[in-house]
Design an enzyme around this catalytic site. Structure first.
Site, mmCIF file in Angstrom:
data_model
loop_
_atom_site.group_PDB
_atom_site.id
_atom_site.type_symbol
_atom_site.label_atom_id
_atom_site.label_comp_id
_atom_site.label_asym_id
_atom_site.label_seq_id
_atom_site.Cartn_x
_atom_site.Cartn_y
_atom_site.Cartn_z
ATOM 1 N N CYS A 2 0.823 -1.215 0.000
ATOM 2 C CA CYS A 2 0.000 0.000 0.000
ATOM 3 C C CYS A 2 0.856 1.264 0.000
ATOM 4 O O CYS A 2 1.989 1.248 0.473
ATOM 5 C CB CYS A 2 -0.862 0.048 1.245
ATOM 6 S SG CYS A 2 -1.729 -1.458 1.612
ATOM 7 N N ARG A 27 4.855 0.126 -6.226
ATOM 8 C CA ARG A 27 4.878 -0.720 -5.029
ATOM 9 C C ARG A 27 3.883 -1.865 -5.111
ATOM 10 O O ARG A 27 3.970 -2.803 -4.329
ATOM 11 C CB ARG A 27 4.542 0.142 -3.800
ATOM 12 C CG ARG A 27 5.609 1.161 -3.481
ATOM 13 C CD ARG A 27 5.114 2.120 -2.433
ATOM 14 N NE ARG A 27 4.931 1.463 -1.161
ATOM 15 C CZ ARG A 27 5.753 1.591 -0.125
ATOM 16 N NH1 ARG A 27 6.811 2.340 -0.233
ATOM 17 N NH2 ARG A 27 5.522 0.967 1.000
ATOM 18 N N TRP A 74 -3.226 -2.558 -1.231
ATOM 19 C CA TRP A 74 -2.890 -3.929 -1.627
ATOM 20 C C TRP A 74 -3.634 -4.817 -0.645
ATOM 21 O O TRP A 74 -3.323 -4.836 0.540
ATOM 22 C CB TRP A 74 -1.370 -4.121 -1.529
ATOM 23 C CG TRP A 74 -0.858 -5.408 -2.074
ATOM 24 C CD1 TRP A 74 -0.610 -5.708 -3.394
ATOM 25 C CD2 TRP A 74 -0.469 -6.575 -1.328
ATOM 26 N NE1 TRP A 74 -0.108 -6.992 -3.499
ATOM 27 C CE2 TRP A 74 -0.012 -7.539 -2.251
ATOM 28 C CE3 TRP A 74 -0.480 -6.902 0.025
ATOM 29 C CZ2 TRP A 74 0.436 -8.797 -1.877
ATOM 30 C CZ3 TRP A 74 -0.023 -8.159 0.408
ATOM 31 C CH2 TRP A 74 0.424 -9.092 -0.543
ATOM 32 N N ASN A 100 -1.612 1.890 6.056
ATOM 33 C CA ASN A 100 -0.792 0.780 5.553
ATOM 34 C C ASN A 100 -0.476 -0.113 6.740
ATOM 35 O O ASN A 100 -0.219 0.389 7.833
ATOM 36 C CB ASN A 100 0.552 1.272 5.002
ATOM 37 C CG ASN A 100 0.396 2.030 3.709
ATOM 38 O OD1 ASN A 100 -0.680 2.083 3.143
ATOM 39 N ND2 ASN A 100 1.496 2.617 3.251
ATOM 40 N N GLY A 101 -0.409 -1.416 6.509
ATOM 41 C CA GLY A 101 -0.067 -2.333 7.595
ATOM 42 C C GLY A 101 -1.236 -3.256 7.908
ATOM 43 O O GLY A 101 -2.181 -3.364 7.111
ATOM 44 N N GLU A 485 17.675 -17.491 -8.428
ATOM 45 C CA GLU A 485 17.275 -16.127 -8.756
ATOM 46 C C GLU A 485 16.646 -16.086 -10.161
ATOM 47 O O GLU A 485 15.639 -15.418 -10.382
ATOM 48 C CB GLU A 485 18.488 -15.193 -8.638
ATOM 49 C CG GLU A 485 18.305 -13.791 -9.168
ATOM 50 C CD GLU A 485 17.150 -13.010 -8.538
ATOM 51 O OE1 GLU A 485 16.590 -13.445 -7.523
ATOM 52 O OE2 GLU A 485 16.791 -11.964 -9.114
ATOM 53 N N LYS A 489 12.742 -14.921 -10.961
ATOM 54 C CA LYS A 489 12.407 -13.823 -11.878
ATOM 55 C C LYS A 489 11.388 -14.288 -12.912
ATOM 56 O O LYS A 489 10.443 -13.583 -13.235
ATOM 57 C CB LYS A 489 13.699 -13.360 -12.550
ATOM 58 C CG LYS A 489 13.792 -11.924 -12.853
ATOM 59 C CD LYS A 489 14.247 -10.992 -11.743
ATOM 60 C CE LYS A 489 13.755 -11.251 -10.368
ATOM 61 N NZ LYS A 489 14.433 -10.539 -9.320
ATOM 62 N N GLU A 492 7.932 -14.619 -11.216
ATOM 63 C CA GLU A 492 7.225 -13.421 -10.771
ATOM 64 C C GLU A 492 6.748 -12.529 -11.897
ATOM 65 O O GLU A 492 5.707 -11.905 -11.767
ATOM 66 C CB GLU A 492 8.002 -12.639 -9.702
ATOM 67 C CG GLU A 492 9.187 -11.875 -10.126
ATOM 68 C CD GLU A 492 9.860 -11.119 -8.973
ATOM 69 O OE1 GLU A 492 9.171 -10.561 -8.118
ATOM 70 O OE2 GLU A 492 11.101 -11.068 -8.963
ATOM 71 N N HIS A 508 17.033 -37.588 -8.057
ATOM 72 C CA HIS A 508 16.430 -38.123 -6.829
ATOM 73 C C HIS A 508 14.930 -37.832 -6.777
ATOM 74 O O HIS A 508 14.334 -37.862 -5.716
ATOM 75 C CB HIS A 508 17.144 -37.552 -5.598
ATOM 76 C CG HIS A 508 18.584 -37.957 -5.541
ATOM 77 N ND1 HIS A 508 18.986 -39.236 -5.221
ATOM 78 C CD2 HIS A 508 19.712 -37.275 -5.834
ATOM 79 C CE1 HIS A 508 20.300 -39.321 -5.288
ATOM 80 N NE2 HIS A 508 20.765 -38.134 -5.668
ATOM 81 N N LYS A 607 6.273 -4.151 -4.295
ATOM 82 C CA LYS A 607 7.709 -3.881 -4.298
ATOM 83 C C LYS A 607 8.310 -4.029 -2.918
ATOM 84 O O LYS A 607 9.385 -4.579 -2.751
ATOM 85 C CB LYS A 607 7.959 -2.462 -4.838
ATOM 86 C CG LYS A 607 9.422 -2.060 -4.893
ATOM 87 C CD LYS A 607 10.176 -2.911 -5.891
ATOM 88 C CE LYS A 607 11.655 -2.606 -5.931
ATOM 89 N NZ LYS A 607 12.416 -3.690 -6.596
#
Ligand code: M6R
Length: 612
Positions: A2, A27, A74, A100-101, A485, A489, A492, A508, A607
């Site tokens: 947010c 964000r 968000w 926010n939170g 990594e 990427k 996402e 395995h 973000k």
């Protein structure tokens, strides 16, 4: 996550709020809204979707006023919807709140408030704040005191902006575990969850600490602690400029940030060696021989991409220095009773410096007496301020949700930290140090080389593999870490199912998943392990997989097993990960772009993850 922006001054607040919210779009969010006070009335406009939807709504139903708060949400409690979007009103519409939170005890508070007759219209935790402020406000019509009393009741994290019809010249803000700054203008002031939101107007701000409040008027700002005592703080000046937050001709921020990497790596190496080139200089880090001698283990803690940068550090420090290095994602570390004490050095890594899990891990490490070194990009962020030592990664603003240049900066930092520790503890010869230093100095131009030459080939691979539904990334040692990594990427931003696997572990179990439609990206830049990984690629090839390999120049025999190869310039074994990751970034970028995805703002992601 947010975003919050607030304005008090002589201008109409709406354009300021909209431009601020647009700057915070990176964000990640799913709805947006503003509350604007004019002539004793607060008008709220809010909607599901993008800030441009909000702008369209404001064109249809305009509002204006010199005091306003804005928010991008968000969703955590309640689906993304017009009703759940912030701001939220008190029942009498005298008070409006953005938050926010997460309010962890919201259900308990809601039950209590409903019993008092308050009516809830949304499914959010935030609405409890609006009603609670209203409840306390009715006691003596003191807005600051009402917010302060509310803070005493709520558990969890918050950055809050509150306005009230009885206070047409005042904005109240507060923060706990969710960033909030108070921007200083001339004849106008601001609040924001992050500096880009107000960078068009000011680069000076007070950074609120946990459980602090601000009473903001157009030409006066007063700061308070949770007990209502007035406090003084230093003004912080941000060096970032507005240009850094623009695409500068690139189609996406992610591509711009990928291309900034030669400079980022160069900046991170500049001034990091003494004039004679024989020692590392790490400003801000008081970790000399004496302190390091008292350390018997290192713990590296971070999330996502920053965690993978940390894993590279783990491999390097263990190999060069011979100290045991544990690593954990912060969300696990914080709840596992980690075996750390005053003889442990904890390294936390974070681009934003605000990631809630990483910040909590830092606090836990400090409680247990460990020294905490933070590798952070955002100057003045919570993690940077709370750590014992800070190494800034100098990557500049990173806007795209997918982290690229910050990773390269973090990896460069891990190279420097490894060399520093090894040298202080006498674990590296002068010859080896010089050899690695020379290799480090070539990295910026080698990154540039990949960026200049690899794109046509990568676009060709994307074209060829765009139908892939399952992608494995495999490698050994450092190649395995960097493949994690690469896989993250691709997940996402391209939304492709992808898994990183230690190449030797495939047989395995997961090799059962390999079929003719599977794409396997084989990272084989570690020459000591090259033949082993090549054999593993042969195994998947024999089962029909398509193989895309990343190898060092000169290792042409990889072409015997790979359908396609991307070569990176030759470098020291320690440093291959940074180079191998560049084609991985480009591959994910072009895949996502060609699939038509929103590259910079991938679905469901934020973000800066300031909630658990
Ligand atoms: O700001 P931080 O470095 O603490 O963020 C950690 C992760 O959330 C972040 O790296 C995330 O995994 C990125 N979206 C990866 O591209």
């Amino acid at each position: 996550m947010c975003g919050i922006v607030g304005y008090i001054g002589d201008k109409n607040s709406v354009p300021v709020l909209i431009s601020g919210l647009s700057s915070l779009e990176y964000r990640g969010y799913d709805s947006a809204g503003v509350a604007v006070l004019n002539d004793g009335t607060i008008n709220i406009r809010k909607t599901k979707g993008k800030v441009e939807n909000l702008s369209a709504l404001l064109l249809e139903h305009p509002v204006s006023g010199k005091l306003g708060i804005g928010h991008t949400r968000w969703a955590t409690h309640g689906a993304p919807s017009d009703t759940n979007a912030h701001p939220h009103f008190s029942n009498d519409e005298k008070i409006a709140v953005v938050h926010n939170g997460i309010i962890e005890n919201y259900q308990e508070l809601k039950d209590e408030l409903e019993a008092e007759g308050f009516k809830f219209s949304s499914e959010t935790d935030t609405e409890t704040v609006a009603h609670l402020v209203d409840f306390y406000y009715k006691e003596n019509n003191d807005l600051l005191e009402a917010v302060r009393k509310t803070l005493e009741r709520i558990e969890g994290s918050y950055a809050l902006g509150v306005i009230c019809t009885d206070y047409p010249d005042t904005l109240v803000a507060a923060r706990k575990e969710s960033p909030l700054i108070v921007g200083l203008g001339e004849g106008e002031n601001f609040i924001a969850s992050d500096i880009p939101a107000i960078l068009n107007y000011t680069n000076k701000a007070y950074i609120l600490d946990d459980r602090e409040l601000a009473l903001v008027k157009k030409d006066e700002i007063k700061l308070y602690d949770i007990n209502g005592n007035e406090i003084q703080k230093e003004v912080f000046t941000y060096n970032w400029n507005v240009e850094a937050a623009q695409k500068s001709g690139y189609e996406h921020f992610m591509l711009k940030e990928i291309y900034e990497q030669p400079k980022v790596v160069k900046d991170n190496l500049a001034k990091r060696f003494t004039d004679d080139g024989k020692h590392i200089v790490l400003d801000g880090i008081a970790l000399g021989k004496k302190e390091l001698k008292g350390i018997n283990q290192i713990y590296i803690v971070a999330c996502g991409t920053a965690y993978y940068a940390g894993l590279i550090g783990k491999y390097l420090i263990e190999r060069l220095v011979g100290i045991p290095v544990n690593s954990d994602v912060a969300s696990e570390f914080r709840y596992k009773e980690p075996l750390i004490d005053e003889h442990t050095l904890v390294i936390v890594i974070s681009q934003s410096g605000e990631t809630a899990d990483t910040h909590s891990a830092l606090k836990l490490a400090k409680e247990k007496g460990s020294r905490v070194l933070a590798v952070v990009n955002a100057v003045g962020s919570s993690i940077a301020r709370d750590a014992d030592d800070v190494l800034y990664t100098l990557a500049g603003f990173e806007i795209s949700v997918a982290s690229t240049k910050a990773f390269s900066a973090q990896v460069t930092a891990m190279y420097l930290i490894t060399l520093h520790i090894a040298q202080e503890l006498g674990k590296i010869s002068e010859k080896d140090f010089t050899e690695i230093k020379q290799a480090l100095e070539k990295l910026p131009s080698q990154v540039n080389d990949i960026l200049t030459k690899a794109v046509p080939a990568i676009r060709g691979f994307v074209n060829k593999y765009i139908g892939s539904k399952n992608v494995f990334y495999i490698g050994r040692g450092l190649d395995y870490v960097v493949s994690m990594e690469g896989s993250l990427k691709l997940k996402e931003i391209a939304y492709l199912h992808s898994e990183p696997y230690a190449a030797g572990e495939l047989k395995h179990g997961p090799i059962a998943l390999i079929e003719s439609s599977t794409l396997v990206v084989g990272v084989c830049t570690q020459e000591a392990l090259f033949d082993k990984t090549k054999s593993n690629l042969e195994e998947v090839k024999a089962r029909g997989a398509k193989v895309l390999a990343i190898a060092m120049q000169g290792n042409k025999s990889i072409e015997e097993v790979a359908d396609d190869v991307i070569y990176i310039p030759r470098t020291h074994w320690m440093l291959t990960s940074l180079l191998a990751n560049i084609p991985q970034q480009l591959f994910a970028y072009y895949m996502a772009k060609d699939l038509g995805n929103d590259v910079d703002k991938p679905r469901n992601l934020a973000k800066s993850v300031t909630v658990e």
